[in-house]
Design a protein around this motif. Structure first.
Motif, PDB file in Angstrom:
ATOM      1  N   ASP A 242       0.803  -1.230   0.000  1.00  0.00           N
ATOM      2  CA  ASP A 242       0.000   0.000   0.000  1.00  0.00           C
ATOM      3  C   ASP A 242       0.833   1.276   0.000  1.00  0.00           C
ATOM      4  N   THR A 243       2.141   1.174   0.191  1.00  0.00           N
ATOM      5  CA  THR A 243       2.989   2.377   0.176  1.00  0.00           C
ATOM      6  C   THR A 243       4.173   2.192  -0.782  1.00  0.00           C
ATOM      7  N   LEU A 244       3.969   1.356  -1.774  1.00  0.00           N
ATOM      8  CA  LEU A 244       5.073   0.994  -2.669  1.00  0.00           C
ATOM      9  C   LEU A 244       5.697   2.207  -3.365  1.00  0.00           C
ATOM     10  N   GLU A 245       4.863   3.120  -3.809  1.00  0.00           N
ATOM     11  CA  GLU A 245       5.404   4.242  -4.585  1.00  0.00           C
ATOM     12  C   GLU A 245       6.308   5.144  -3.757  1.00  0.00           C
ATOM     13  N   GLU A 246       5.877   5.469  -2.523  1.00  0.00           N
ATOM     14  CA  GLU A 246       6.731   6.356  -1.720  1.00  0.00           C
ATOM     15  C   GLU A 246       7.987   5.620  -1.250  1.00  0.00           C
ATOM     16  N   GLU A 247       7.884   4.311  -1.073  1.00  0.00           N
ATOM     17  CA  GLU A 247       9.087   3.552  -0.689  1.00  0.00           C
ATOM     18  C   GLU A 247      10.045   3.427  -1.881  1.00  0.00           C
ATOM     19  N   ALA A 248       9.487   3.327  -3.092  1.00  0.00           N
ATOM     20  CA  ALA A 248      10.340   3.280  -4.282  1.00  0.00           C
ATOM     21  C   ALA A 248      11.083   4.614  -4.456  1.00  0.00           C
ATOM     22  N   LYS A 249      10.406   5.688  -4.073  1.00  0.00           N
ATOM     23  CA  LYS A 249      11.051   7.020  -4.143  1.00  0.00           C
ATOM     24  C   LYS A 249      12.222   7.067  -3.144  1.00  0.00           C
ATOM     25  N   LEU A 250      11.993   6.523  -1.956  1.00  0.00           N
ATOM     26  CA  LEU A 250      13.068   6.464  -0.954  1.00  0.00           C
ATOM     27  C   LEU A 250      14.234   5.633  -1.486  1.00  0.00           C
ATOM     28  N   ALA A 251      13.917   4.522  -2.160  1.00  0.00           N
ATOM     29  CA  ALA A 251      14.982   3.670  -2.725  1.00  0.00           C
ATOM     30  C   ALA A 251      15.827   4.478  -3.713  1.00  0.00           C
ATOM     31  N   ARG A 252      15.167   5.287  -4.526  1.00  0.00           N
ATOM     32  CA  ARG A 252      15.919   6.097  -5.512  1.00  0.00           C
ATOM     33  C   ARG A 252      16.795   7.122  -4.809  1.00  0.00           C
ATOM     34  N   GLU A 253      16.287   7.703  -3.725  1.00  0.00           N
ATOM     35  CA  GLU A 253      17.107   8.674  -2.962  1.00  0.00           C
ATOM     36  C   GLU A 253      18.354   7.999  -2.414  1.00  0.00           C
ATOM     37  N   ILE A 254      18.179   6.776  -1.919  1.00  0.00           N
ATOM     38  CA  ILE A 254      19.318   6.025  -1.361  1.00  0.00           C
ATOM     39  C   ILE A 254      20.325   5.732  -2.473  1.00  0.00           C
ATOM     40  N   GLN A 255      19.820   5.323  -3.637  1.00  0.00           N
ATOM     41  CA  GLN A 255      20.708   5.030  -4.770  1.00  0.00           C
ATOM     42  C   GLN A 255      21.438   6.297  -5.233  1.00  0.00           C
ATOM     43  N   ASP A 256      20.735   7.418  -5.241  1.00  0.00           N
ATOM     44  CA  ASP A 256      21.371   8.683  -5.655  1.00  0.00           C
ATOM     45  C   ASP A 256      22.533   9.056  -4.744  1.00  0.00           C
ATOM     46  N   LYS A 257      22.488   8.584  -3.502  1.00  0.00           N
ATOM     47  CA  LYS A 257      23.538   8.915  -2.532  1.00  0.00           C
ATOM     48  C   LYS A 257      24.637   7.855  -2.505  1.00  0.00           C
ATOM     49  N   GLY A 258      24.539   6.882  -3.415  1.00  0.00           N
ATOM     50  CA  GLY A 258      25.610   5.875  -3.514  1.00  0.00           C
ATOM     51  C   GLY A 258      25.256   4.527  -2.931  1.00  0.00           C
ATOM     52  N   GLY A 259      24.106   4.406  -2.249  1.00  0.00           N
ATOM     53  CA  GLY A 259      23.722   3.126  -1.665  1.00  0.00           C
ATOM     54  C   GLY A 259      23.151   2.170  -2.701  1.00  0.00           C
ATOM     55  N   LYS A 260      23.291   0.897  -2.425  1.00  0.00           N
ATOM     56  CA  LYS A 260      22.617  -0.124  -3.247  1.00  0.00           C
ATOM     57  C   LYS A 260      21.362  -0.556  -2.495  1.00  0.00           C
ATOM     58  N   VAL A 261      20.359  -0.979  -3.265  1.00  0.00           N
ATOM     59  CA  VAL A 261      19.090  -1.385  -2.649  1.00  0.00           C
ATOM     60  C   VAL A 261      18.702  -2.779  -3.134  1.00  0.00           C
ATOM     61  N   ILE A 262      18.392  -3.642  -2.184  1.00  0.00           N
ATOM     62  CA  ILE A 262      17.750  -4.916  -2.514  1.00  0.00           C
ATOM     63  C   ILE A 262      16.283  -4.751  -2.140  1.00  0.00           C
ATOM     64  N   GLY A 263      15.413  -4.810  -3.134  1.00  0.00           N
ATOM     65  CA  GLY A 263      13.983  -4.588  -2.891  1.00  0.00           C
ATOM     66  C   GLY A 263      13.218  -5.895  -2.909  1.00  0.00           C
ATOM     67  N   LEU A 264      12.604  -6.235  -1.787  1.00  0.00           N
ATOM     68  CA  LEU A 264      11.725  -7.415  -1.766  1.00  0.00           C
ATOM     69  C   LEU A 264      10.295  -6.935  -1.922  1.00  0.00           C
ATOM     70  N   GLY A 265       9.688  -7.274  -3.062  1.00  0.00           N
ATOM     71  CA  GLY A 265       8.331  -6.822  -3.342  1.00  0.00           C
ATOM     72  C   GLY A 265       8.290  -5.468  -4.018  1.00  0.00           C
ATOM     73  N   GLY A 266       9.430  -4.978  -4.516  1.00  0.00           N
ATOM     74  CA  GLY A 266       9.472  -3.682  -5.189  1.00  0.00           C
ATOM     75  C   GLY A 266      10.838  -3.450  -5.800  1.00  0.00           C
ATOM     76  N   PRO A 267      11.043  -2.250  -6.399  1.00  0.00           N
ATOM     77  CA  PRO A 267      12.274  -2.010  -7.161  1.00  0.00           C
ATOM     78  C   PRO A 267      13.544  -1.851  -6.326  1.00  0.00           C
ATOM     79  N   GLY A 268      14.682  -2.087  -6.974  1.00  0.00           N
ATOM     80  CA  GLY A 268      15.994  -1.929  -6.352  1.00  0.00           C
ATOM     81  C   GLY A 268      17.055  -2.350  -7.344  1.00  0.00           C
ATOM     82  N   ASP A 269      18.319  -2.299  -6.905  1.00  0.00           N
ATOM     83  CA  ASP A 269      19.402  -2.816  -7.765  1.00  0.00           C
ATOM     84  C   ASP A 269      19.186  -4.305  -7.991  1.00  0.00           C
TER      85      ASP A 269
END
Ligand SMILES: O=P(O)(O)OC[C@H]1O[C@](O)(CO)[C@@H](O)[C@@H]1O
Length: 317
Positions: A242-269
């Motif tokens: 139910d909050t996938l879109e705002e969490e995906a936005k957070l994932a992009r912010e983390i990636q923009d700062k150099g972090g990698k993201v493993i997303g279970l149930g949503g986007p990531g590296d």
């Protein structure tokens, strides 16, 4: 393959026992779920599932419930206590059951040891036979207690999950080396019922790979902790539907700062699809987090069969 990894991969046939086990009915006004370590984090997820399904519940560490219950509930009248413990012998969980019984509360033990202290002392027991070779690191048993606890909370789970959960596990079994290379700062994010699972993922990583790992609710992460993100960071994000879109936005912010993201149930590296819906998909996540702990341990050449400073059961003398 060491025995820890083998037990993680061989756990699924044991899940059927937890899916088939008879569950006591709970009609209490409030459920308190207690446990220690892994079992406490599972308790958090199970308590959340009770709340989502309309019954008030909270998770309390066994040691806290035994010592200061009034810090957690104003009135214990009508409380049912569900005690989770693989061994049935963790001192604080046994104390929590004893204190609850002394206060006249109904107690239900969920354990993988039939002949254990909490099984003997609780009013009712849900017994979950687990992989006989499981070692210090709790993997198969954690999944079984999670399944049983979710079922106690009224979550409908069926046998298909024993096959479905192999999917996320296989993705992180073959984790892309370029995603984990050089990562030393680990963060687990999960909302609602996923917060307990995120905490358990972080604990597993700490125990198995001697890595420092933190847990936050996703929307909390922007409020300070994100300042630590850099090219050494790896974030495991457990998405809520139910909050996938705002969490995906957070994932992009983390990636923009150099972090990698493993997303279970949503986007990531690395993006790992989950099959079930809402609470019913939670058990799909746990084995994947377990094998991820093993992979990070292997990348650091750490043997998870003898985790540092840990024993299978923590008993206070
Ligand atoms: O479920 P049990 O047997 O009470 O054990 C909980 C224990 O498991 C661990 O999570 C890991 O072995 C410890 O943190 C904790 O002491």
């Amino acid at each position: 393959m060491n025995v820890t990894e083998r037990v993680i991969k061989e756990q699924f046939p044991f899940w059927q026992g937890a899916l088939d086990a008879d569950m006591p009915a709970i009609d209490a006004e409030c459920v308190v779920v207690v446990g220690c370590g892994t079992s406490y984090y599972l308790a958090q997820t199970i308590a959340s599932a009770f709340n989502v399904n309309g019954r008030n519940a909270l998770a309390v560490p066994g040691g806290e419930w035994a010592r200061r219950p009034s810090s957690y509930v104003a009135d214990r009248e009508g409380v049912v206590v569900v005690a989770l413990s693989r061994s049935g012998e963790s001192t604080e969980t046994v104390q929590a059951v004893d204190a609850s019984r002394a206060a006249g509360l109904r107690t239900i033990a969920v354990t993988c040891e039939k002949d254990s202290s909490i099984a003997r002392e609780a009013d009712e027991t849900v017994y979950l036979p687990t992989h006989p070779q499981e070692g210090v690191v709790m993997t198969s048993s954690a999944s079984l207690m999670l399944i049983a606890g979710l079922r106690l909370a009224g979550v409908a789970l069926d046998s298909a999950i024993t096959k479905v959960a192999a999917g996320p596990l296989s993705v992180l079994d073959d984790v892309d080396a370029s995603v984990i290379a050089g990562r030393r700062h680990f963060v687990y994010l999960g909302a609602g019922a996923l917060y307990g699972i995120a905490s358990e993922g972080a604990l597993k990583l700490q125990e198995m790979s001697i890595s420092y790992a933190q847990t936050f609710h996703p929307m909390e992460y922007r409020h300070g902790p994100i300042s630590l993100i850099d090219e050494g960071s790896l974030v495991v994000l457990l998405y809520s539907e139910d909050t996938l879109e705002e969490e995906a936005k957070l994932a992009r912010e983390i990636q923009d700062k150099g972090g990698k993201v493993i997303g279970l149930g949503g986007p990531g590296d690395i993006s790992i699809p989950l099959v079930g819906k809402q609470l019913a998909r939670i058990p799909e996540i746990l084995p994947a987090l377990q094998i991820f702990g093993e992979r990070i341990a292997q990348s650091k050449k750490i043997d998870t069969t003898t985790p540092r400073h840990l024993t299978k059961v923590v008993v206070l003398s």
